[in-house]
Write a protein that holds these residues in place. Sequence first.
Motif, PDB file in Angstrom:
ATOM      1  N   ALA A  72      -3.581 -10.655   1.839  1.00 50.71           N
ATOM      2  CA  ALA A  72      -3.798  -9.890   0.614  1.00 50.71           C
ATOM      3  C   ALA A  72      -3.578 -10.751  -0.623  1.00 50.71           C
ATOM      4  O   ALA A  72      -4.357 -10.679  -1.573  1.00 50.71           O
ATOM      5  CB  ALA A  72      -2.870  -8.676   0.585  1.00 50.71           C
ATOM      6  N   ALA A  73      -2.535 -11.556  -0.624  1.00 47.90           N
ATOM      7  CA  ALA A  73      -2.238 -12.411  -1.783  1.00 47.90           C
ATOM      8  C   ALA A  73      -3.351 -13.411  -2.035  1.00 47.90           C
ATOM      9  O   ALA A  73      -3.638 -13.751  -3.178  1.00 47.90           O
ATOM     10  CB  ALA A  73      -0.909 -13.132  -1.581  1.00 47.90           C
ATOM     11  N   ALA A  74      -3.985 -13.876  -0.988  1.00 44.69           N
ATOM     12  CA  ALA A  74      -5.036 -14.880  -1.127  1.00 44.69           C
ATOM     13  C   ALA A  74      -6.404 -14.277  -1.437  1.00 44.69           C
ATOM     14  O   ALA A  74      -7.243 -14.949  -2.029  1.00 44.69           O
ATOM     15  CB  ALA A  74      -5.136 -15.710   0.154  1.00 44.69           C
ATOM     16  N   LEU A  87      -0.004  -4.046  -6.298  1.00 42.61           N
ATOM     17  CA  LEU A  87       0.007  -4.887  -5.109  1.00 42.61           C
ATOM     18  C   LEU A  87       1.246  -5.774  -5.098  1.00 42.61           C
ATOM     19  O   LEU A  87       1.885  -5.951  -4.058  1.00 42.61           O
ATOM     20  CB  LEU A  87      -1.273  -5.726  -5.043  1.00 42.61           C
ATOM     21  N   LEU A  88       1.617  -6.311  -6.234  1.00 40.38           N
ATOM     22  CA  LEU A  88       2.838  -7.120  -6.319  1.00 40.38           C
ATOM     23  C   LEU A  88       4.063  -6.298  -5.928  1.00 40.38           C
ATOM     24  O   LEU A  88       4.945  -6.786  -5.212  1.00 40.38           O
ATOM     25  CB  LEU A  88       3.007  -7.696  -7.722  1.00 40.38           C
ATOM     26  N   LEU A  89       4.119  -5.057  -6.377  1.00 39.24           N
ATOM     27  CA  LEU A  89       5.248  -4.191  -6.018  1.00 39.24           C
ATOM     28  C   LEU A  89       5.291  -3.918  -4.518  1.00 39.24           C
ATOM     29  O   LEU A  89       6.359  -3.935  -3.901  1.00 39.24           O
ATOM     30  CB  LEU A  89       5.169  -2.882  -6.800  1.00 39.24           C
ATOM     31  N   VAL A  90       4.125  -3.685  -3.925  1.00 39.85           N
ATOM     32  CA  VAL A  90       4.066  -3.425  -2.482  1.00 39.85           C
ATOM     33  C   VAL A  90       4.483  -4.668  -1.702  1.00 39.85           C
ATOM     34  O   VAL A  90       5.220  -4.572  -0.719  1.00 39.85           O
ATOM     35  CB  VAL A  90       2.656  -2.940  -2.077  1.00 39.85           C
ATOM     36  N   LEU A 103       0.473 -14.471  -5.226  1.00 38.11           N
ATOM     37  CA  LEU A 103      -0.395 -13.572  -5.982  1.00 38.11           C
ATOM     38  C   LEU A 103      -0.089 -13.647  -7.478  1.00 38.11           C
ATOM     39  O   LEU A 103      -1.006 -13.652  -8.298  1.00 38.11           O
ATOM     40  CB  LEU A 103      -0.253 -12.140  -5.479  1.00 38.11           C
ATOM     41  N   SER A 104       1.176 -13.742  -7.833  1.00 40.22           N
ATOM     42  CA  SER A 104       1.552 -13.858  -9.249  1.00 40.22           C
ATOM     43  C   SER A 104       0.941 -15.102  -9.869  1.00 40.22           C
ATOM     44  O   SER A 104       0.430 -15.064 -10.998  1.00 40.22           O
ATOM     45  CB  SER A 104       3.070 -13.919  -9.404  1.00 40.22           C
ATOM     46  N   THR A 105       0.980 -16.199  -9.146  1.00 41.81           N
ATOM     47  CA  THR A 105       0.413 -17.454  -9.642  1.00 41.81           C
ATOM     48  C   THR A 105      -1.093 -17.321  -9.822  1.00 41.81           C
ATOM     49  O   THR A 105      -1.644 -17.737 -10.841  1.00 41.81           O
ATOM     50  CB  THR A 105       0.748 -18.611  -8.680  1.00 41.81           C
ATOM     51  N   ARG A 106      -1.771 -16.724  -8.832  1.00 44.80           N
ATOM     52  CA  ARG A 106      -3.222 -16.498  -8.959  1.00 44.80           C
ATOM     53  C   ARG A 106      -3.528 -15.607 -10.148  1.00 44.80           C
ATOM     54  O   ARG A 106      -4.440 -15.879 -10.926  1.00 44.80           O
ATOM     55  CB  ARG A 106      -3.775 -15.824  -7.701  1.00 44.80           C
ATOM     56  N   ALA A 107      -2.758 -14.532 -10.291  1.00 42.54           N
ATOM     57  CA  ALA A 107      -3.003 -13.576 -11.373  1.00 42.54           C
ATOM     58  C   ALA A 107      -2.758 -14.216 -12.740  1.00 42.54           C
ATOM     59  O   ALA A 107      -3.529 -14.006 -13.676  1.00 42.54           O
ATOM     60  CB  ALA A 107      -2.127 -12.345 -11.199  1.00 42.54           C
ATOM     61  N   THR A 118      -2.933  -6.768 -20.915  1.00 38.34           N
ATOM     62  CA  THR A 118      -2.998  -7.370 -19.583  1.00 38.34           C
ATOM     63  C   THR A 118      -1.773  -8.234 -19.326  1.00 38.34           C
ATOM     64  O   THR A 118      -1.157  -8.177 -18.258  1.00 38.34           O
ATOM     65  CB  THR A 118      -4.285  -8.197 -19.420  1.00 38.34           C
ATOM     66  N   MET A 119      -1.405  -9.037 -20.289  1.00 39.80           N
ATOM     67  CA  MET A 119      -0.243  -9.901 -20.135  1.00 39.80           C
ATOM     68  C   MET A 119       1.028  -9.086 -19.945  1.00 39.80           C
ATOM     69  O   MET A 119       1.866  -9.401 -19.099  1.00 39.80           O
ATOM     70  CB  MET A 119      -0.099 -10.846 -21.337  1.00 39.80           C
ATOM     71  N   ALA A 120       1.166  -8.006 -20.704  1.00 38.65           N
ATOM     72  CA  ALA A 120       2.339  -7.142 -20.558  1.00 38.65           C
ATOM     73  C   ALA A 120       2.374  -6.493 -19.174  1.00 38.65           C
ATOM     74  O   ALA A 120       3.441  -6.379 -18.570  1.00 38.65           O
ATOM     75  CB  ALA A 120       2.349  -6.085 -21.656  1.00 38.65           C
ATOM     76  N   GLU A 121       1.235  -6.096 -18.686  1.00 41.00           N
ATOM     77  CA  GLU A 121       1.150  -5.484 -17.359  1.00 41.00           C
ATOM     78  C   GLU A 121       1.628  -6.453 -16.285  1.00 41.00           C
ATOM     79  O   GLU A 121       2.422  -6.100 -15.419  1.00 41.00           O
ATOM     80  CB  GLU A 121      -0.291  -5.041 -17.074  1.00 41.00           C
ATOM     81  N   PHE A 122       1.178  -7.690 -16.354  1.00 43.86           N
ATOM     82  CA  PHE A 122       1.606  -8.683 -15.363  1.00 43.86           C
ATOM     83  C   PHE A 122       3.088  -9.003 -15.481  1.00 43.86           C
ATOM     84  O   PHE A 122       3.771  -9.180 -14.493  1.00 43.86           O
ATOM     85  CB  PHE A 122       0.793  -9.969 -15.485  1.00 43.86           C
ATOM     86  N   LEU A 123       3.576  -9.084 -16.694  1.00 43.58           N
ATOM     87  CA  LEU A 123       5.004  -9.357 -16.885  1.00 43.58           C
ATOM     88  C   LEU A 123       5.834  -8.214 -16.348  1.00 43.58           C
ATOM     89  O   LEU A 123       6.878  -8.397 -15.771  1.00 43.58           O
ATOM     90  CB  LEU A 123       5.307  -9.613 -18.351  1.00 43.58           C
TER      91      LEU A 123
END
Length: 123
Positions: A72-74, A87-90, A103-107, A118-123
């Motif tokens: 999934a991460a890839a 997905l990160l939470l799961v 996944l965080s690095t890819r995102a 978008t940046m706030a969502e990822f953070l």
Amino acid sequence: MIPPEAFWDAAATCDRPGDLVTLGDAANARGLYRSAAQLYKNATSDDPNAAIRLIQLLHRLHPGDPRPGRYAAAHAPLDNPHAVTMLLLVLREAGTRDQAQVLSTRAAAHAPLDNPHTMAEFL
């Protein structure tokens, strides 16, 4: 009635991710976990919700197996920040922190820096 295995195998060749997820949910509800996992896996590259379902299903069946999280991460798409966050939470809940980091690095590499939401969502 539960369709025969040949039905689920044929369904896995469907090329519409939304249909794959729906069929995966139907297989999962009937206890056909192998078929459900295959359907979710086939939809993962187009639908982050399929990746979430794949991880949840296989973590429930095989809690120590990192392969669903790694896949999934890839392969999960990165175009929906909210879905990526879910997905990160799961991944984190499943104990697959290494895959969450991948996944965080890819995102982070994919995220548009000019969109503060978008940046706030990822953070």
